[in-house]
Design a protein around this motif. Structure first.
Motif, PDB file in Angstrom:
ATOM      1  N   LYS A 148      44.734  40.239  -3.460  1.00 54.75           N
ATOM      2  CA  LYS A 148      44.579  39.660  -4.789  1.00 54.75           C
ATOM      3  C   LYS A 148      43.774  38.377  -4.812  1.00 54.75           C
ATOM      4  CE  LYS A 148      48.963  41.630  -6.380  1.00 54.75           C
ATOM      5  NZ  LYS A 148      50.308  41.355  -6.936  1.00 54.75           N
ATOM      6  N   ARG A 278      37.967  44.641  -3.436  1.00 55.40           N
ATOM      7  CA  ARG A 278      37.290  45.809  -3.983  1.00 55.40           C
ATOM      8  C   ARG A 278      38.106  47.074  -3.758  1.00 55.40           C
ATOM      9  NH1 ARG A 278      34.657  46.760  -8.014  1.00 55.40           N
ATOM     10  NH2 ARG A 278      33.561  44.821  -7.624  1.00 55.40           N
ATOM     11  N   ILE A 281      40.875  46.985  -6.384  1.00 56.86           N
ATOM     12  CA  ILE A 281      40.345  47.319  -7.701  1.00 56.86           C
ATOM     13  C   ILE A 281      40.113  48.821  -7.815  1.00 56.86           C
ATOM     14  CG2 ILE A 281      38.348  47.054  -9.216  1.00 56.86           C
ATOM     15  CD1 ILE A 281      38.050  44.199  -8.137  1.00 56.86           C
ATOM     16  N   ARG A 284      43.486  50.764  -8.042  1.00 61.00           N
ATOM     17  CA  ARG A 284      44.202  50.570  -9.305  1.00 61.00           C
ATOM     18  C   ARG A 284      43.498  51.276 -10.456  1.00 61.00           C
ATOM     19  NH1 ARG A 284      48.111  46.857  -9.848  1.00 61.00           N
ATOM     20  NH2 ARG A 284      47.491  46.351 -11.980  1.00 61.00           N
ATOM     21  N   GLY A 371      34.398  40.358  -7.319  1.00 65.26           N
ATOM     22  CA  GLY A 371      34.815  41.491  -8.123  1.00 65.26           C
ATOM     23  C   GLY A 371      35.542  41.051  -9.387  1.00 65.26           C
ATOM     24  N   VAL A 373      38.594  40.402 -11.768  1.00 65.33           N
ATOM     25  CA  VAL A 373      40.010  40.057 -11.665  1.00 65.33           C
ATOM     26  C   VAL A 373      40.536  39.778 -13.072  1.00 65.33           C
ATOM     27  CG1 VAL A 373      39.859  39.166  -9.319  1.00 65.33           C
ATOM     28  CG2 VAL A 373      39.470  37.620 -11.240  1.00 65.33           C
ATOM     29  N   ASN A 432      44.843  48.341 -17.551  1.00 63.14           N
ATOM     30  CA  ASN A 432      45.263  47.532 -16.411  1.00 63.14           C
ATOM     31  C   ASN A 432      46.763  47.758 -16.193  1.00 63.14           C
ATOM     32  OD1 ASN A 432      45.486  45.575 -14.413  1.00 63.14           O
ATOM     33  ND2 ASN A 432      45.494  43.866 -15.863  1.00 63.14           N
TER      34      ASN A 432
END
Length: 498
Positions: A148, A278, A281, A284, A371, A373, A432
Motif C-alpha cells: 500500500k 501495481r 492495484i 483489486r 500508480g 491510490v 473500489n
C-alpha cells in the motif's frame, strides 16, 4: 531596487507546482529575459525569466519545493547589489567542522522499519546510495515498498555505507538488517573524493525531481548519464538522449550479412517486474470486476453556476482561508448530501449482511508516480469547503512524495475519481472494493445545449456512477446521480440543505 521573482499564475485545474531546476544561484548576474528557473506542474514546465538586468540577491525556494501561483521564490537586485547571504563562510565552517570529527568508528546497522500488522513482508524498491558513499544524518537511503505505501529509511548517523546486504527487488521482513554504516573517521576520507566522483555517480543533488522521475520510469542507471546542465546537472534532454542511444543496437564489424537480411532498427523491448503497488492495484481491479454485479449509469451537468461562483469568490476565499477554491470541494459536498439521502450507496456487503455506515469517509483517487491510490478524507460531513480543499491537497502532496501512511489508505465508504484533469471526456470507473459505488468526474467542455427553446454554449461535464447492482437498484443509483447533478447545478442547495 529589488524585484521579486514570482511563480506564474497556474491554470485553474492545477493546485500547486514544484521548483524543478534553478539555472542561477545567489550572486549571479542576469540579463533581461534570461531563464532563471523551471517550474513544473502536473502537465507542463513553466520557464520564469528575469524582468530586468541585475543580480540574484536571494533564492527563497530550493529545487523540489512545492510552491503556489504568484508565490515569491527569489529576488533580483540592481547590478551593484550584494547577495543577501554569502555561501563561502558556510563552506569554510563545514570544512572546519569536518576536521573536528573523531577518528573513532562505529558500525550502525540499517533495518527495515516495523511493518503494519496487515503487511507480511516488503520489497526493496530503490537504493539511493551505493557501498562507499558518504551519507549525512537523516539522508534517505532506500525506499521500501509494501502493498500500500512506500517507506523511506533514513541514515541514523553520518558516515559511509560500508555494506549493502539486500539489493533492489529483494523481499524483506520487518526489522531485518539490510545495510551497515560506518560512522566516524571513515566519513571525511570518503567525502574528500566525493567531488571527483560526482560526475561518475550523480545523486539527487544533480537531478531535479522531474528528471529523477524520468530516469526511474525509463529504468536507467543515473551514474552513466553525463549532465550537460550547469555544474554538471542532468537535464531531461540528457536522459532522452541517453535512452535513445541505449536503445540503438551496437554496430558490429561489417562482415556478417545476417544484419542486412533481418534489420531490427529501434524495435526493442524491456521486461521489468511489477511493483508491489501495481500488483495490488491489478488484483483489486480484477477482483472488483469478477466479484460484483457492476453497472454504470451516466448523466451530465451544467458547470456554469459553479464556475461563476468560483470566479466571483475565489480571491476572497483564498485570502480568508489560505486555500484555493477548486471543484473538488463542491463534488465532495454534493456527494455527502446524496449519500445521506441514499444510504444504500454508502453501505457495503459483508458476506450475507449489509453494513450501513453512519459516517462519511470519501476516498479520493490520486495519481502518483507509482500508480493510482485512493487515500481517505474522513468525516467529510463535518468539514467546510476550505477544510476539504486543504485535506485533498495534503493527500495529493503525500501521494506524490510517497508519504501516505497505511491508516490514510484504509477505509472509505465511497470513491470520487476525476479523470477530467487528464482530459478524459467519458469513462466507466471500476468500484473500489469493499465499497458499493464510485463517481467519475470528467472534462468540462463547451457544448451547444437547448435552453428554453434556444441553443446556448454551456460548459458541460459528464458524470458516471458505477455501482454494485447486488445492493443498489437502478432507482437508487439514478436518484443518487440526479441529486448530485441538481446540487452542482444549483450550489445554493448545498447551503440551504434542500
Amino acid at each position: 531596487m529589488t524585484t521579486e521573482i514570482k511563480v506564474p499564475v497556474l491554470p485553474e485545474s492545477v493546485a500547486d507546482a514544484s521548483v524543478a531546476t534553478w539555472h542561477v544561484k545567489v550572486g549571479d548576474k542576469v540579463s533581461r529575459d534570461q531563464n532563471l528557473v523551471d517550474i513544473e506542474t502536473d502537465k507542463v514546465v513553466l520557464e520564469v525569466v528575469a524582468p530586468d538586468d541585475g543580480v540574484i540577491t536571494e533564492i527563497l525556494e530550493e529545487e523540489g519545493a512545492t510552491v503556489l501561483g504568484e508565490q515569491v521564490i527569489a529576488k533580483v537586485g540592481a547590478a551593484d547589489s550584494a547577495p543577501a547571504s554569502s555561501e563561502a563562510p558556510k563552506k569554510d565552517s563545514s570544512k572546519a567542522e569536518a576536521t573536528k570529527e573523531t577518528k573513532e568508528t562505529t558500525v550502525v546497522k540499517i533495518k527495515v522499519p516495523v511493518l503494519p500488522e496487515s503487511v507480511a513482508d516488503a520489497t526493496i524498491a530503490t537504493w539511493h546510495v551505493q557501498e562507499g558513499d558518504t551519507v549525512e544524518r537523516d539522508q534517505n537511503l532506500v525506499d521500501i515498498e509494501t502493498d500500500k505505501v512506500v517507506l523511506e529509511v533514513v541514515a541514523p548517523e553520518a558516515g559511509v555505507i560500508s555494506k549493502i546486504t539486500n539489493g533492489e527487488g529483494d523481499t524483506v521482513l520487518g526489522e531485518q538488517d539490510i545495510a551497515e554504516i560506518t560512522a566516524g573517521g571513515a566519513a571525511p576520507a570518503a567525502s574528500s573524493s566525493s567531488e571527483s566522483d560526482s560526475e561518475a555517480e550523480p545523486g539527487d543533488e544533480v537531478m531535479s525531481p522531474s528528471v529523477r522521475r524520468l530516469v526511474s520510469e525509463k529504468g536507467l542507471d543515473a551514474s552513466k548519464i553525463k549532465g550537460s546542465g550547469k555544474n554538471g546537472k542532468i537535464t531531461k534532454e540528457d536522459v532522452e538522449a541517453f535512452a535513445s542511444n541505449a536503445s540503438k543496437p551496437a554496430k558490429s564489424a561489417p562482415a556478417p550479412q545476417a544484419a542486412v537480411q533481418a534489420p531490427t532498427g529501434d524495435r526493442t523491448q524491456k521486461r521489468v517486474p511489477m511493483t508491489r503497488l501495481r500488483k495490488t492495484i491489478a488484483n483489486r481491479l480484477l477482483e472488483a470486476k469478477n466479484s460484483t454485479a457492476m453497472l454504470t449509469t451516466f448523466n451530465e451537468i451544467n458547470m456554469k453556476p459553479i464556475m461563476d461562483l468560483r470566479k466571483q469568490y475565489k480571491d476572497v476565499f483564498e485570502e480568508r482561508h489560505g486555500a484555493r477554491l477548486g471543484f473538488m470541494s463542491f463534488y465532495v459536498k454534493a456527494v455527502v448530501e446524496a449519500l445521506k439521502r441514499f444510504p444504500a450507496v454508502n453501505a457495503s456487503i459483508d458476506g450475507d449482511d449489509i453494513v450501513y455506515h453512519n459516517y462519511f469517509d470519501v476516498s479520493i483517487a490520486v495519481s502518483t508516480p507509482r500508480g493510482l491510490v485512493t487515500p481517505v478524507l474522513r468525516d467529510c460531513d463535518k468539514m467546510n469547503f476550505a477544510e476539504i480543499e486543504n485535506g485533498i491537497r495534503a493527500l495529493a502532496l503525500k501521494g506524490r512524495d510517497g508519504k501516505l501512511t497505511v491508516e490514510e489508505m484504509q477505509g472509505g465508504n465511497f470513491t470520487i475519481t476525476n479523470g477530467g484533469v487528464f482530459g478524459s471526456l467519458l469513462s466507466t470507473p471500476i468500484i473500489n472494493l469493499p465499497q458499493t459505488a464510485i463517481l467519475g468526474m470528467h472534462k468540462i467542455q463547451d457544448r451547444p445545449m437547448a435552453v428554453n427553446g434556444k441553443v446556448e454554449i454551456l460548459p458541460m461535464m459528464y458524470l458516471a456512477l458505477s455501482y454494485d447492482h447486488r445492493l443498489v437498484d437502478g432507482k437508487e443509483s439514478v436518484g443518487f446521480l440526479v441529486t448530485v447533478k441538481e446540487l452542482l447545478e444549483d450550489p445554493a442547495r448545498l447551503l440551504l440543505d434542500i
